[in-house]
Design a protein around this motif. Structure first.
Motif, PDB file in Angstrom:
ATOM      1  N   ILE A 251     -41.390  31.883 -10.050  1.00 52.97           N
ATOM      2  CA  ILE A 251     -41.902  32.775  -9.334  1.00 52.97           C
ATOM      3  C   ILE A 251     -43.054  33.150  -9.003  1.00 52.97           C
ATOM      4  CG2 ILE A 251     -41.298  33.525  -7.245  1.00 52.97           C
ATOM      5  CD1 ILE A 251     -38.698  32.204  -7.532  1.00 52.97           C
ATOM      6  N   ALA A 252     -42.751  33.908 -10.195  1.00 49.81           N
ATOM      7  CA  ALA A 252     -44.392  34.975 -10.055  1.00 49.81           C
ATOM      8  C   ALA A 252     -45.552  34.320 -10.844  1.00 49.81           C
ATOM      9  CB  ALA A 252     -43.774  35.960 -11.070  1.00 49.81           C
ATOM     10  N   ALA A 253     -45.423  33.254 -11.301  1.00 52.78           N
ATOM     11  CA  ALA A 253     -46.791  32.119 -11.499  1.00 52.78           C
ATOM     12  C   ALA A 253     -47.425  32.038 -10.882  1.00 52.78           C
ATOM     13  CB  ALA A 253     -45.788  31.463 -12.839  1.00 52.78           C
ATOM     14  N   ALA A 254     -46.277  31.638  -9.768  1.00 47.40           N
ATOM     15  CA  ALA A 254     -46.631  30.633  -8.851  1.00 47.40           C
ATOM     16  C   ALA A 254     -47.819  31.755  -7.806  1.00 47.40           C
ATOM     17  CB  ALA A 254     -45.561  29.983  -7.910  1.00 47.40           C
ATOM     18  N   PHE A 255     -46.961  32.738  -7.200  1.00 42.34           N
ATOM     19  CA  PHE A 255     -47.579  33.905  -6.608  1.00 42.34           C
ATOM     20  C   PHE A 255     -49.081  34.041  -7.201  1.00 42.34           C
ATOM     21  CE2 PHE A 255     -43.306  34.948  -4.695  1.00 42.34           C
ATOM     22  CZ  PHE A 255     -43.422  34.509  -3.642  1.00 42.34           C
ATOM     23  N   ALA A 256     -49.027  34.527  -8.337  1.00 45.98           N
ATOM     24  CA  ALA A 256     -49.654  34.615  -8.258  1.00 45.98           C
ATOM     25  C   ALA A 256     -51.091  34.006  -8.681  1.00 45.98           C
ATOM     26  CB  ALA A 256     -49.514  35.387 -10.507  1.00 45.98           C
ATOM     27  N   ALA A 257     -50.371  32.539  -8.770  1.00 47.77           N
ATOM     28  CA  ALA A 257     -52.033  31.149  -8.662  1.00 47.77           C
ATOM     29  C   ALA A 257     -52.130  31.727  -7.275  1.00 47.77           C
ATOM     30  CB  ALA A 257     -50.859  30.528  -9.759  1.00 47.77           C
ATOM     31  N   VAL A 258     -51.560  31.510  -6.494  1.00 52.09           N
ATOM     32  CA  VAL A 258     -52.427  31.765  -4.961  1.00 52.09           C
ATOM     33  C   VAL A 258     -53.117  32.095  -5.277  1.00 52.09           C
ATOM     34  CG1 VAL A 258     -50.941  31.873  -2.625  1.00 52.09           C
ATOM     35  CG2 VAL A 258     -50.208  29.878  -4.888  1.00 52.09           C
ATOM     36  N   ASN A 259     -52.357  33.860  -5.144  1.00 54.94           N
ATOM     37  CA  ASN A 259     -53.586  35.032  -5.322  1.00 54.94           C
ATOM     38  C   ASN A 259     -55.087  34.799  -5.748  1.00 54.94           C
ATOM     39  OD1 ASN A 259     -53.905  36.819  -3.691  1.00 54.94           O
ATOM     40  ND2 ASN A 259     -53.050  38.610  -6.533  1.00 54.94           N
ATOM     41  N   ILE A 260     -54.760  34.463  -6.947  1.00 59.83           N
ATOM     42  CA  ILE A 260     -56.357  34.116  -7.750  1.00 59.83           C
ATOM     43  C   ILE A 260     -57.016  33.144  -7.011  1.00 59.83           C
ATOM     44  CG2 ILE A 260     -57.153  32.896  -9.695  1.00 59.83           C
ATOM     45  CD1 ILE A 260     -54.351  34.467 -11.209  1.00 59.83           C
ATOM     46  N   PHE A 261     -56.060  31.993  -6.652  1.00 66.78           N
ATOM     47  CA  PHE A 261     -56.466  30.720  -5.748  1.00 66.78           C
ATOM     48  C   PHE A 261     -56.892  31.146  -4.785  1.00 66.78           C
ATOM     49  CE2 PHE A 261     -56.742  26.849  -3.370  1.00 66.78           C
ATOM     50  CZ  PHE A 261     -57.938  26.173  -3.585  1.00 66.78           C
ATOM     51  N   GLY A 262     -56.948  31.783  -4.082  1.00 64.41           N
ATOM     52  CA  GLY A 262     -57.509  32.112  -2.594  1.00 64.41           C
ATOM     53  C   GLY A 262     -58.068  33.183  -2.464  1.00 64.41           C
ATOM     54  N   GLY A 263     -57.795  34.358  -3.928  1.00 64.61           N
ATOM     55  CA  GLY A 263     -59.473  35.110  -3.868  1.00 64.61           C
ATOM     56  C   GLY A 263     -60.718  34.947  -4.511  1.00 64.61           C
ATOM     57  N   PHE A 264     -60.553  33.405  -4.844  1.00 72.48           N
ATOM     58  CA  PHE A 264     -61.435  32.756  -5.024  1.00 72.48           C
ATOM     59  C   PHE A 264     -62.091  32.186  -4.288  1.00 72.48           C
ATOM     60  CE2 PHE A 264     -60.838  32.801  -9.929  1.00 72.48           C
ATOM     61  CZ  PHE A 264     -61.222  33.451  -9.986  1.00 72.48           C
ATOM     62  N   LEU A 265     -61.756  31.725  -3.199  1.00 67.86           N
ATOM     63  CA  LEU A 265     -62.001  31.283  -2.273  1.00 67.86           C
ATOM     64  C   LEU A 265     -62.442  32.754  -0.977  1.00 67.86           C
ATOM     65  CD1 LEU A 265     -59.279  28.697  -0.541  1.00 67.86           C
ATOM     66  CD2 LEU A 265     -61.742  28.076  -1.437  1.00 67.86           C
ATOM     67  N   VAL A 266     -61.716  33.801  -0.595  1.00 65.58           N
ATOM     68  CA  VAL A 266     -62.357  34.666   0.386  1.00 65.58           C
ATOM     69  C   VAL A 266     -63.868  34.945  -0.775  1.00 65.58           C
ATOM     70  CG1 VAL A 266     -61.813  36.908   1.090  1.00 65.58           C
ATOM     71  CG2 VAL A 266     -59.790  35.096   1.420  1.00 65.58           C
ATOM     72  N   THR A 267     -63.525  35.281  -1.846  1.00 69.63           N
ATOM     73  CA  THR A 267     -65.448  35.882  -2.518  1.00 69.63           C
ATOM     74  C   THR A 267     -66.223  34.898  -2.290  1.00 69.63           C
ATOM     75  OG1 THR A 267     -63.675  36.689  -4.119  1.00 69.63           O
ATOM     76  CG2 THR A 267     -65.755  36.524  -4.496  1.00 69.63           C
ATOM     77  N   GLN A 268     -65.822  33.588  -2.222  1.00 70.77           N
ATOM     78  CA  GLN A 268     -66.664  32.849  -2.484  1.00 70.77           C
ATOM     79  C   GLN A 268     -67.170  32.073  -0.605  1.00 70.77           C
ATOM     80  OE1 GLN A 268     -65.539  28.366  -3.046  1.00 70.77           O
ATOM     81  NE2 GLN A 268     -67.527  27.947  -2.760  1.00 70.77           N
ATOM     82  N   ARG A 269     -66.365  32.777  -0.212  1.00 70.34           N
ATOM     83  CA  ARG A 269     -66.721  33.005   1.628  1.00 70.34           C
ATOM     84  C   ARG A 269     -68.034  33.882   1.926  1.00 70.34           C
ATOM     85  NH1 ARG A 269     -62.717  31.889   6.372  1.00 70.34           N
ATOM     86  NH2 ARG A 269     -64.248  31.499   8.037  1.00 70.34           N
ATOM     87  N   MET A 270     -67.041  35.135   1.632  1.00 70.77           N
ATOM     88  CA  MET A 270     -67.541  36.214   1.565  1.00 70.77           C
ATOM     89  C   MET A 270     -69.321  35.853   1.137  1.00 70.77           C
ATOM     90  SD  MET A 270     -65.218  39.005   1.993  1.00 70.77           S
ATOM     91  CE  MET A 270     -66.738  40.315   2.391  1.00 70.77           C
ATOM     92  N   LEU A 271     -69.436  35.722  -0.273  1.00 70.20           N
ATOM     93  CA  LEU A 271     -70.514  35.750  -0.317  1.00 70.20           C
ATOM     94  C   LEU A 271     -71.381  34.353   0.372  1.00 70.20           C
ATOM     95  CD1 LEU A 271     -69.470  35.453  -4.856  1.00 70.20           C
ATOM     96  CD2 LEU A 271     -70.921  36.777  -3.360  1.00 70.20           C
ATOM     97  N   ALA A 272     -71.053  33.594   0.518  1.00 69.25           N
ATOM     98  CA  ALA A 272     -72.163  32.266   1.058  1.00 69.25           C
ATOM     99  C   ALA A 272     -72.335  33.323   1.929  1.00 69.25           C
ATOM    100  CB  ALA A 272     -71.014  31.286   1.603  1.00 69.25           C
TER     101      ALA A 272
END
Length: 108
Positions: free
Chosen positions: A78-99
């Motif tokens: 469960i911790a691995a799944a939540f952390a993976a979602v956090n990493i993936f979402g974080g990269f999406l948000v960062t990419q969107r902000m840099l755009a």
């Protein structure tokens, strides 16, 4: 003099961490959001390593309580799944902000 119950002590620290975290996160200026998101992604990658270790846990040979191994495996998964979602979402948000800072091409 009686000592404080460790459970109560840990719960108090957890509640204080929630309040401190809330005020720290909401007082960050938007200009600092992208660097902080990158640091959060790095922390989440360390969490995934620990979660994978917990998910791969093996009980000691001859251990009487084999059920705790399954709890560790489940919590690690469960911790691995939540952390993976956090990493993936974080990269999406960062990419969107840099755009938002890229120059827009003017169509002629």
């Amino acid at each position: 003099m009686e000592a404080v119950d460790p459970t109560v002590f840990r719960l108090a620290i957890f509640v204080l961490a929630i309040f401190v975290g809330y005020y720290v996160v909401w007082s960050v200026t938007p200009a600092l959001h992208t660097p902080l998101m990158a640091v959060t992604n790095a922390i989440s990658s360390v969490i995934i390593v620990g979660a994978l270790l917990a998910a791969a846990a093996h009980g000691a040979s001859g251990a009487p309580d084999a059920g705790s191994v399954w709890i560790s495996k489940g919590a690690g998964a469960i911790a691995a799944a939540f952390a993976a979602v956090n990493i993936f979402g974080g990269f999406l948000v960062t990419q969107r902000m840099l755009a938002m800072y890229k120059k827009k091409d003017k169509a002629k």
